[in-house]
Design a protein around this motif. Structure first.
Motif, PDB file in Angstrom:
ATOM      1  N   ARG A  91       3.839  24.222 -51.213  1.00  0.00           N
ATOM      2  CA  ARG A  91       5.249  24.481 -51.470  1.00  0.00           C
ATOM      3  C   ARG A  91       5.609  25.904 -51.077  1.00  0.00           C
ATOM      4  N   ASP A 148       4.116  29.403 -52.613  1.00  0.00           N
ATOM      5  CA  ASP A 148       2.825  29.223 -53.282  1.00  0.00           C
ATOM      6  C   ASP A 148       1.858  30.363 -52.967  1.00  0.00           C
ATOM      7  N   THR A 149       1.003  30.659 -53.938  1.00  0.00           N
ATOM      8  CA  THR A 149      -0.163  31.511 -53.681  1.00  0.00           C
ATOM      9  C   THR A 149      -1.302  30.593 -53.257  1.00  0.00           C
ATOM     10  N   THR A 193      -2.197  36.699 -59.384  1.00  0.00           N
ATOM     11  CA  THR A 193      -1.488  35.558 -59.979  1.00  0.00           C
ATOM     12  C   THR A 193      -1.204  35.765 -61.463  1.00  0.00           C
ATOM     13  N   ALA A 238      -4.787  30.373 -58.475  1.00  0.00           N
ATOM     14  CA  ALA A 238      -4.038  30.013 -57.270  1.00  0.00           C
ATOM     15  C   ALA A 238      -3.262  28.720 -57.458  1.00  0.00           C
ATOM     16  N   ASP A 239      -2.110  28.634 -56.798  1.00  0.00           N
ATOM     17  CA  ASP A 239      -1.364  27.374 -56.795  1.00  0.00           C
ATOM     18  C   ASP A 239      -2.128  26.296 -56.033  1.00  0.00           C
ATOM     19  N   ILE A 240      -2.772  26.704 -54.943  1.00  0.00           N
ATOM     20  CA  ILE A 240      -3.529  25.748 -54.132  1.00  0.00           C
ATOM     21  C   ILE A 240      -4.705  26.457 -53.482  1.00  0.00           C
ATOM     22  N   ALA A 280      -8.351  27.582 -58.967  1.00  0.00           N
ATOM     23  CA  ALA A 280      -7.004  27.024 -59.052  1.00  0.00           C
ATOM     24  C   ALA A 280      -6.452  27.141 -60.475  1.00  0.00           C
ATOM     25  N   ARG A 281      -5.155  27.251 -60.585  1.00  0.00           N
ATOM     26  CA  ARG A 281      -4.506  27.319 -61.900  1.00  0.00           C
ATOM     27  C   ARG A 281      -4.388  25.926 -62.504  1.00  0.00           C
ATOM     28  N   GLY A 305      -2.495  23.083 -60.682  1.00  0.00           N
ATOM     29  CA  GLY A 305      -2.560  23.443 -59.272  1.00  0.00           C
ATOM     30  C   GLY A 305      -3.184  22.352 -58.422  1.00  0.00           C
ATOM     31  N   SER A 306      -3.570  22.725 -57.210  1.00  0.00           N
ATOM     32  CA  SER A 306      -4.089  21.758 -56.244  1.00  0.00           C
ATOM     33  C   SER A 306      -5.308  22.309 -55.529  1.00  0.00           C
TER      34      SER A 306
END
Length: 344
Positions: free
Chosen positions: A163, A166-167, A228, A233-235, A253-254, A257-258
């Protein structure tokens, strides 16, 4: 004609083949360059049976002969290897799932009737005409030989659900990781962090647009938490291709997240299911690419949005292939993408 094949653990053989001739639905391509892929390296390291048709599957060249049924390309056309288009007739295609075409998948595995007897580590090869795409005129042969791995990374980012803002963390700055990093930037990530032990590859990642680069381990954990605000991380894109790296990607990952799995490990991985569950992660796997993505990727490389030239760090002759793969398999190589010129 001699072609190089990986025939066992740390074993490359020069095998004699007859000069190829095209099948009615095939072409003969004079190879300009062929990239050494991570799957070639894994086969060399493991010694597991390796399909000769995909031993050297990142090539560019010029059509030198066409079969009687071929209409889309002609002799003299510059071409690059791609996935076959969807057939329109298999169960997946009839169900409206052309992106999961069984026939195209079999072709990609080199198990179709027109699969070549060897890959692009050879001066020439015969292949189905459905495997070649005309090279964008804005690309050199060296660039064209890198479109295939670049498209693997393109597909992964497109499929991952990244997205805007994103980070994103990329584990591994080999050719796939560096390609993934550039596509992530192009797709609108807000911050891109690359984890890589090799200092030259870290510098290359910075040169190509990474916001942060860091060695793996505690330094990476600390940096990602700082960037973050402790969330993670978002992904995370896993491009190392080692079993241990899969759980590491999850750990970075958070919650919510992914993780996108791109690197292909050659052994089973130990994971912590509890962390996957607690984080409610979304996981995607990305294997190869779809035919339509190939021309999208090639066009964006040609117009400069993604760079492949800096990834090309050396060129080997066919006689020097053994030494080049051994170096890449050593774990201490300073190379990124090595191209083979089979005409040297």
């Amino acid at each position: 004609m001699l072609a190089a094949l990986i025939t066992g653990k740390e074993t490359i053989e020069m095998v004699e083949f007859d000069d190829p001739t095209p099948a009615p639905d095939g072409v003969v391509v004079d190879i300009a360059f062929c990239g050494i892929c991570g799957t070639d390296i894994h086969a060399y390291q493991s010694g597991r049976p390796y399909n000769p048709a995909i031993c050297g599957h990142e090539w560019s060249g010029t059509v030198s002969a066409i079969g009687s049924n071929v209409r889309d390309v002609t002799e003299g056309d510059r071409v690059v290897v791609s996935a076959a288009p969807a057939c329109g007739n298999c169960d997946a295609c009839r169900a409206g799932l052309a992106d999961r075409c069984h026939t195209a998948f079999v072709v990609a595995l080199g198990r179709d009737p027109l699969a070549p007897k060897h890959g692009g580590f050879a001066p020439r090869l015969a292949v189905g005409a459905n495997r070649v795409v005309k090279t964008d005129p804005g690309l050199t042969d060296e660039q064209a030989a890198q479109v295939e791995p670049a498209t693997v990374a393109f597909h992964a980012v497109r499929w991952s659900g990244l997205r805007l803002g994103d980070t994103a963390v990329i584990q591994g700055a080999g050719p796939i990781g560096l390609g993934t990093m550039q596509w992530v930037r192009a797709a609108g990530a807000g911050r891109v962090i690359v984890i890589e032990p090799n200092d030259q590859r870290r510098q290359l990642a910075l040169d190509l647009g990474a916001h942060d680069v860091v060695e793996p381990g505690e330094a990476a954990d600390r940096l990602i938490k700082e960037r973050t605000h402790g969330l993670g991380a978002d992904i995370v894109y896993e491009c190392v291709g080692r079993a241990w790296a899969i759980q590491t990607a999850i750990d970075l990952a958070r919650r919510g997240g992914s993780m996108c799995l791109i690197g292909l490990a050659d052994s089973d991985a130990s994971i912590s299911p509890g962390s996957w569950l607690i984080k409610e992660l979304k996981m995607t796997g990305a294997l190869a690419y779809f035919r339509e993505e190939f021309e999208m990727s090639m066009g964006m490389i040609a117009d400069g949005r993604v760079q492949v030239e800096p990834l090309h760090t050396s060129t080997a002759s066919l006689a020097g292939l053994d030494e080049a793969i051994a170096d890449l398999a050593s774990g201490t190589s300073q190379q990124a993408k090595v191209l083979v010129n089979p005409n040297w």
